[in-house]
Design an enzyme around this catalytic site. Structure first.
Site, PDB file in Angstrom:
ATOM      1  N   CYS A  57       0.833  -1.261   0.127  1.00  0.00           N
ATOM      2  CA  CYS A  57       0.027  -0.156  -0.014  1.00  0.00           C
ATOM      3  C   CYS A  57       0.984   1.276  -0.063  1.00  0.00           C
ATOM      4  O   CYS A  57       2.242   1.155   0.265  1.00  0.00           O
ATOM      5  CB  CYS A  57      -0.930  -0.051   1.216  1.00  0.00           C
ATOM      6  SG  CYS A  57      -1.999  -1.326   1.609  1.00  0.00           S
ATOM      7  N   GLU A  59       0.907   3.625   2.119  1.00  0.00           N
ATOM      8  CA  GLU A  59       1.640   3.951   3.425  1.00  0.00           C
ATOM      9  C   GLU A  59       2.858   3.163   3.692  1.00  0.00           C
ATOM     10  O   GLU A  59       3.890   3.674   4.069  1.00  0.00           O
ATOM     11  CB  GLU A  59       0.363   3.573   4.490  1.00  0.00           C
ATOM     12  CG  GLU A  59      -0.599   4.662   4.544  1.00  0.00           C
ATOM     13  CD  GLU A  59      -1.788   3.881   3.766  1.00  0.00           C
ATOM     14  OE1 GLU A  59      -2.872   4.353   3.878  1.00  0.00           O
ATOM     15  OE2 GLU A  59      -1.583   3.055   2.759  1.00  0.00           O
ATOM     16  N   CYS A  91      -5.565   0.667   5.607  1.00  0.00           N
ATOM     17  CA  CYS A  91      -6.012  -0.627   5.895  1.00  0.00           C
ATOM     18  C   CYS A  91      -5.676  -1.239   7.163  1.00  0.00           C
ATOM     19  O   CYS A  91      -4.529  -0.661   7.846  1.00  0.00           O
ATOM     20  CB  CYS A  91      -5.678  -1.758   5.017  1.00  0.00           C
ATOM     21  SG  CYS A  91      -3.881  -2.275   4.663  1.00  0.00           S
TER      22      CYS A  91
END
Length: 136
Positions: A57, A59, A91
């Protein structure tokens, strides 16, 4: 979740992530951008790397990009979706990794149609904190 904002909302950080999403989104491969502010004031940006095997992801890419630039103290992070989707929450995996690397980081999310900055621990109540066993 705590209704108290964690030191307000860093609008410049949100705008940096939105700009990266506008410029560098490429279909399914790069559909989320993230930005993080380091304690020294620098803004680091990144995009996700989608892959059917479970690419990272935005992040997580952000954490690596920050380390590659010597930014080891992220104070605030935000993720935004491409196509004008706005701020999106991290998430579960990203919440845990952010907590593990930066237990005091603020995460900008949209809540009740407003942007708020919450401590990452508020996003994972009762979480195991891996950093608790680390030496400072």
């Amino acid at each position: 979740m705590s209704a108290i904002a964690h030191e307000g909302v860093d609008r410049e950080l949100v705008e940096a992530a939105e700009e990266v999403a506008r410029r560098y989104s490429r279909g399914d491969n790069h559909s989320v951008a993230a930005a993080g502010r380091n304690a020294d004031g620098r803004i680091i940006t990144a995009v996700n790397v989608y892959h059917f095997t479970g690419g990272p992801c935005a992040e997580l890419v952000l954490i690596g990009a920050a380390a590659g630039q010597g930014a080891y103290d992220l104070t605030t992070v935000v993720a935004v979706g491409d196509g004008g989707r706005g701020v999106i929450p991290p998430c579960g995996r990203c919440r845990q990794v952010l907590l593990d690397y930066f237990p005091k980081v603020g995460v900008i999310i949209e809540q009740d149609s407003e942007l708020r900055t919450l401590p990452v621990l508020d996003l994972l109540p009762g979480a195991y904190v891996w950093a608790d066993h680390q030496d400072d």
